[in-house]
Design an enzyme around this catalytic site. Structure first.
Site, short mmCIF file in Angstrom:
data_model
loop_
_atom_site.label_atom_id
_atom_site.label_comp_id
_atom_site.label_asym_id
_atom_site.label_seq_id
_atom_site.Cartn_x
_atom_site.Cartn_y
_atom_site.Cartn_z
N LYS A 16 34.01 16.52 38.28
CA LYS A 16 32.63 16.17 37.76
C LYS A 16 32.97 16.19 36.28
O LYS A 16 33.60 17.08 35.62
CB LYS A 16 31.54 16.92 38.02
CG LYS A 16 30.20 16.53 36.86
CD LYS A 16 28.80 17.20 37.80
CE LYS A 16 28.61 18.36 37.19
NZ LYS A 16 28.39 18.59 35.74
N ASP A 71 33.78 21.30 38.02
CA ASP A 71 33.42 20.63 36.74
C ASP A 71 34.67 20.65 35.55
O ASP A 71 35.21 21.82 35.93
CB ASP A 71 32.13 21.61 36.17
CG ASP A 71 31.18 21.06 35.78
OD1 ASP A 71 30.96 19.60 35.63
OD2 ASP A 71 30.00 21.56 35.57
N GLU A 85 30.94 15.05 32.15
CA GLU A 85 29.51 14.91 31.87
C GLU A 85 30.02 13.47 30.92
O GLU A 85 30.87 13.39 30.04
CB GLU A 85 29.39 15.79 30.69
CG GLU A 85 28.81 17.09 31.31
CD GLU A 85 28.22 18.13 30.67
OE1 GLU A 85 27.98 18.02 29.39
OE2 GLU A 85 27.99 19.48 30.96
N ASP A 100 30.48 24.38 35.40
CA ASP A 100 30.93 25.21 34.36
C ASP A 100 29.70 26.34 33.85
O ASP A 100 29.93 26.92 32.98
CB ASP A 100 31.48 24.40 33.04
CG ASP A 100 30.36 23.30 32.79
OD1 ASP A 100 29.14 23.16 33.18
OD2 ASP A 100 30.59 22.89 31.42
N SER A 101 28.38 26.16 34.56
CA SER A 101 27.44 27.06 34.06
C SER A 101 27.80 28.32 34.70
O SER A 101 27.32 29.29 34.40
CB SER A 101 26.28 26.61 35.19
OG SER A 101 26.38 26.48 36.60
N GLU A 132 20.44 14.84 35.08
CA GLU A 132 19.84 16.02 34.51
C GLU A 132 18.64 15.87 33.60
O GLU A 132 18.84 15.35 32.53
CB GLU A 132 20.80 17.16 34.12
CG GLU A 132 20.20 18.51 33.49
CD GLU A 132 21.32 19.51 33.39
OE1 GLU A 132 22.41 19.32 33.64
OE2 GLU A 132 20.65 20.67 33.24
#
Ligand code: KIV
Length: 277
Positions: A121, A91, A123, A52-53, A190
Site C-alpha cells: 500500500k 504498507d 499513500e 505503518d500504524s 481515510e
C-alpha cells in the site's frame, strides 16, 4: 484467481478477488501486526493490512514518519506466518517510495520477496499515481490511500479530516481517480465526509476501503488495537468491539496480587520430582 498457502493448502484471497468485490459484498479489512492476532483475524477478514500504524500502536512512536522498511518486513513476515486465507498487504513506510519510481520498485519488490505478502500500500499524494502505474505494470499489486494521509502529518500539521473545503475536495477526488487509473486494485479512503466518499466510490472502478469515511465505501478497515479497545482514546469514527484494555488490566492486577500473596503458582502449576520406585 486464488493462490494456495504452502502451509495449509488453503486458497488465499488475491488482489483480483478483492478488485472483483466492487459494489458487491463489503470487503472486511483490519490492520495486523503479529502472527497470533493474524491467525485469529484470518477467518473473519478478507484483507489484513500490515499498517505503518505499527509504529504508533506497537512501538509507541508519535507518528508513522520514522517507521522503517525493516520494521514493516519483520511485522509482515509475522502476519504471513499467522494468516493463510486473508490477503496480506504491507504498507510502504515514509521515504521508501516518494524518491522515484525505480527506488519504489526496488523497495516494494524487496518487501514482497522477504515477506511473501500479496501486495503493498502506498499513500497516494499528487506525485504517487505515476509510481503506482510503474509498479503495477511490473507485477506489483498496489493498494492506494487518499484523503487523510498519516505520512503527510508533518506538512499537514495534524491528523484531521480531509476534503471539507471545495479545493481540498477536488484534490482528494483527483488523487483517488489518478490512483485508480494507475491500476490500484483497491483504494483506502481515510477521514473524509460521507458525500465525498460516496462520490469517489461511484467514480472509480476499484473498491474503496473506508476508515472514517462512512458506509458509502465498498469495504471498511480499522486499526485493530482501536476496535479491540486497547486505548483510552480513539477517533470518533472507531467503534469499540472489545474491552482489551480493561481485560488486560484486570488480568495483570490479578496476577500481581496472586504472586504477592503466594497464591500463584499453586500445586497444579508446579513440577515435583518423581518419587523413587
Ligand atoms: O497504517 C495503517 O494502519 C493504515 C490504516 C489506517 C488504513 O494505513
Amino acid at each position: 484467481m486464488s493462490a494456495q498457502s504452502p502451509q495449509t493448502g488453503q486458497k488465499r484471497i488475491t488482489a483480483p478477488d478483492i478488485r472483483a468485490r466492487k459494489g458487491g459484498e463489503p470487503v472486511v479489512c483490519l490492520t495486523a501486526y503479529d502472527a497470533p492476532m493474524a491467525a485469529l483475524m484470518d477467518r473473519h477478514c478478507d484483507l489484513l493490512l500490515v499498517g505503518d500504524s505499527v509504529g504508533m500502536v506497537v512501538h509507541g512512536l508519535p507518528n508513522t514518519v520514522s517507521v522503517t522498511l525493516e520494521m514493516m518486513i519483520l511485522h509482515g513476515q509475522a502476519v504471513m506466518r499467522g494468516a493463510h486465507r486473508a490477503m496480506v498487504v504491507i504498507d510502504m513506510p515514509f521515504g521508501s517510495y516518494e524518491g522515484g519510481r525505480e527506488i519504489a520498485y526496488e523497495n516494494c519488490a524487496r518487501v514482497m520477496k522477504e515477506t511473501g505478502a500479496q501486495a503493498v500500500k502506498l499513500e497516494s499524494g499528487p506525485t504517487v499515481p505515476e509510481t503506482i502505474a510503474y509498479l503495477v505494470q511490473r507485477g506489483i499489486p498496489v493498494m492506494g490511500h487518499v484523503g487523510l494521509r498519516p505520512q503527510a502529518v508533518l506538512t499537514d500539521g495534524a491528523f484531521r479530516a480531509r476534503g471539507r473545503t471545495e479545493d481540498e475536495r477536488l484534490r482528494v477526488m483527483a488523487e483517488a481517480e489518478a490512483t485508480a487509473d494507475a491500476g490500484a486494485f483497491a483504494v483506502v479512503v481515510e477521514g473524509v465526509a460521507e458525500s465525498l466518499a460516496r462520490e469517489i466510490t461511484e467514480a472509480i472502478d476499484a473498491p474503496t476501503i473506508g476508515i472514517g469515511a462512512s458506509s458509502a465505501c465498498d469495504g471498511q478497515i480499522l486499526v485493530s488495537s482501536d476496535m479491540l479497545g486497547l486505548f483510552d482514546w480513539t477517533p470518533r469514527f472507531v467503534r469499540r468491539y472489545g474491552t482489551m484494555r480493561e481485560d488486560v488490566e484486570r488480568a495483570l492486577a490479578a496476577y500481581a496480587s496472586d504472586v504477592r500473596a503466594r497464591r500463584f503458582p499453586a500445586e497444579v502449576e508446579t513440577y515435583f520430582s518423581k518419587k523413587p520406585t
